[in-house]
Design an enzyme around this catalytic site. Structure first.
Site, short mmCIF file in Angstrom:
data_model
loop_
_atom_site.label_atom_id
_atom_site.label_comp_id
_atom_site.label_asym_id
_atom_site.label_seq_id
_atom_site.Cartn_x
_atom_site.Cartn_y
_atom_site.Cartn_z
N SER A 51 11.92 8.53 8.57
CA SER A 51 10.94 9.61 8.47
C SER A 51 10.70 10.14 9.88
CB SER A 51 9.63 9.04 7.90
OG SER A 51 8.54 9.89 8.18
N TYR A 71 2.48 3.11 7.07
CA TYR A 71 3.73 3.86 6.85
C TYR A 71 4.45 4.08 8.17
CZ TYR A 71 6.68 7.64 4.95
OH TYR A 71 7.74 8.44 4.56
P1 NDP Z 1 8.71 9.24 -4.70
O1 NDP Z 1 7.33 8.66 -4.73
O2 NDP Z 1 8.96 10.57 -5.32
O3 NDP Z 1 9.73 8.17 -5.37
C1 NDP Z 1 9.71 6.83 -4.97
C2 NDP Z 1 10.82 6.07 -5.67
O4 NDP Z 1 10.81 4.71 -5.19
C3 NDP Z 1 10.65 6.00 -7.19
O5 NDP Z 1 11.93 6.04 -7.80
C4 NDP Z 1 9.99 4.63 -7.39
O6 NDP Z 1 10.25 4.04 -8.65
C5 NDP Z 1 10.70 3.83 -6.32
N1 NDP Z 1 10.02 2.62 -5.92
C6 NDP Z 1 8.78 2.48 -5.36
N2 NDP Z 1 8.51 1.18 -5.15
C7 NDP Z 1 9.60 0.49 -5.59
C8 NDP Z 1 9.92 -0.90 -5.65
N3 NDP Z 1 9.06 -1.83 -5.20
N4 NDP Z 1 11.12 -1.27 -6.16
C9 NDP Z 1 11.99 -0.34 -6.62
N5 NDP Z 1 11.74 0.99 -6.59
C10 NDP Z 1 10.55 1.38 -6.08
O7 NDP Z 1 9.13 9.21 -3.16
P2 NDP Z 1 9.93 10.29 -2.27
O8 NDP Z 1 11.14 10.75 -2.99
O9 NDP Z 1 8.99 11.30 -1.74
O10 NDP Z 1 10.37 9.38 -1.02
C11 NDP Z 1 11.59 8.66 -1.02
C12 NDP Z 1 11.81 8.10 0.37
O11 NDP Z 1 11.85 9.15 1.32
C13 NDP Z 1 10.71 7.14 0.84
O12 NDP Z 1 11.29 6.09 1.60
C14 NDP Z 1 9.86 8.01 1.73
O13 NDP Z 1 9.14 7.28 2.69
C15 NDP Z 1 10.92 8.89 2.37
N6 NDP Z 1 10.41 10.13 2.93
C16 NDP Z 1 9.78 11.06 2.12
C17 NDP Z 1 9.32 12.24 2.68
C18 NDP Z 1 8.67 13.29 1.87
O14 NDP Z 1 8.24 14.28 2.46
N7 NDP Z 1 8.58 13.14 0.56
C19 NDP Z 1 9.48 12.52 4.11
C20 NDP Z 1 10.13 11.46 4.84
C21 NDP Z 1 10.57 10.33 4.25
P3 NDP Z 1 9.25 4.28 -9.91
O15 NDP Z 1 9.50 5.71 -10.35
O16 NDP Z 1 9.68 3.28 -10.92
O17 NDP Z 1 7.85 4.07 -9.38
#
Ligand code: NDP
Length: 255
Positions: free
Chosen positions: A146, A159
């Protein structure tokens, strides 16, 4: 374009039942990979699998649900992917959570949950997959960092600490595993419009700050991450080791 072809390669993308991970899995499948989706909620995971299978065929899309923070579940999940689907050639450590609260009010259990999900998970899944990759002498690991891997903001201490740690974990993976033919790198998205950030997009003041603070003058989309992810997953990046690639519309190069 052959250097970017992923045909026949198994790609495990954690946290790919929605959001960025889901779009990355779609992009890797479009480049030829057999993708393995992952998430916690079984119904959401099954829906995501069905949607991608409609696009790329049942043989090219699979799903293995496990909690990336649970060492036993990770070991069992990776073993299932290897035995039932095939050798993992590409791992994207994408699963992550956010928790916004001033640091003085941050409960230790919330700190732990964020650090376990955003940092420890990449160690657990990375280590399990690397054991197989090292045997085979080849593999790609892409850790989703990030802009907070480099920069801080109020209210997201856990975070920021986790994502900074993930940047250095990428370097530790490189220090130990590059000699075994594994390229571990990171993609660091800027502000990307997903479910995780919907409340920020809806907040007029925050939205204006992002657009004003980003040289490209817009939020990113998950699709903006696909090209760099395919590159880092492909032979096109075979001598790229331990790097953090910022995909942030230029946010981290200006003040
Ligand atoms: P979302 O909240 O949209 O999706 C998160 C995903 O992670 C879901 O599929 C969720 O599964 C899964 N997940 C969460 N906890 C677990 C766990 N313990 N085991 C397995 N799966 C898990 O997140 P984003 O798409 O926004 O973010 C994805 C990545 O990108 C993250 O690492 C985030 O930090 C990073 N990021 C995002 C940014 C943004 O602007 N959105 C910017 C920079 C980085 P379920 O649906 O079952 O809960």
């Amino acid at each position: 374009m052959n250097g970017f072809d992923l045909t026949g390669r198994v790609a495990l993308v954690t946290g790919s039942s929605r959001g960025i991970g889901n779009v990355l899995a779609d992009g890797l499948a479009a480049a030829g990979a057999t993708v393995v989706l992952n998430g916690l909620d079984p119904a959401r995971l099954a829906r995501a699998r069905a949607e991608l299978a409609d696009k790329y065929g049942e043989d090219h899309v699979d799903a293995v649900g496990f909690d990336v923070t649970d060492p036993d579940a990770v070991a069992a999940g990776v073993a299932e992917v290897e035995s039932r689907i095939g050798p993992v050639r590409i791992l994207v450590n994408n699963a992550g959570v956010q928790h916004r609260v001033p640091m003085l009010d941050l409960a230790p259990e919330d700190w732990d949950r964020v650090v376990r999900t955003d940092l420890t998970s990449a160690f657990l899944v990375g280590r399990e997959v690397a054991r197989h990759m090292i045997d085979r002498g080849t593999g790609k690991i892409v850790n989703i960092c990030s802009v907070q891997s480099e920069l801080a903001r109020p209210t997201i201490a856990a975070y920021t600490a986790a994502k900074g740690g993930l940047r250095n974990l990428t370097r530790a993976m490189t220090a130990e595993w590059a000699r075994h033919g594994i390229q571990a790198n990171a993609l660091a998205p800027g502000y990307i419009h997903t479910e995780m950030t919907q409340n920020l997009v809806d907040d007029d003041a925050f939205h204006s700050w992002v657009v004003g603070r980003t040289p490209a003058a817009r939020w990113g989309t998950p699709a903006d991450l696909v090209g760099p992810a395919v590159w880092l997953a492909s032979d096109g990046s075979d001598y790229v080791n331990g790097q953090v690639i910022y995909v942030d519309g230029g946010m981290t190069v200006v003040v």
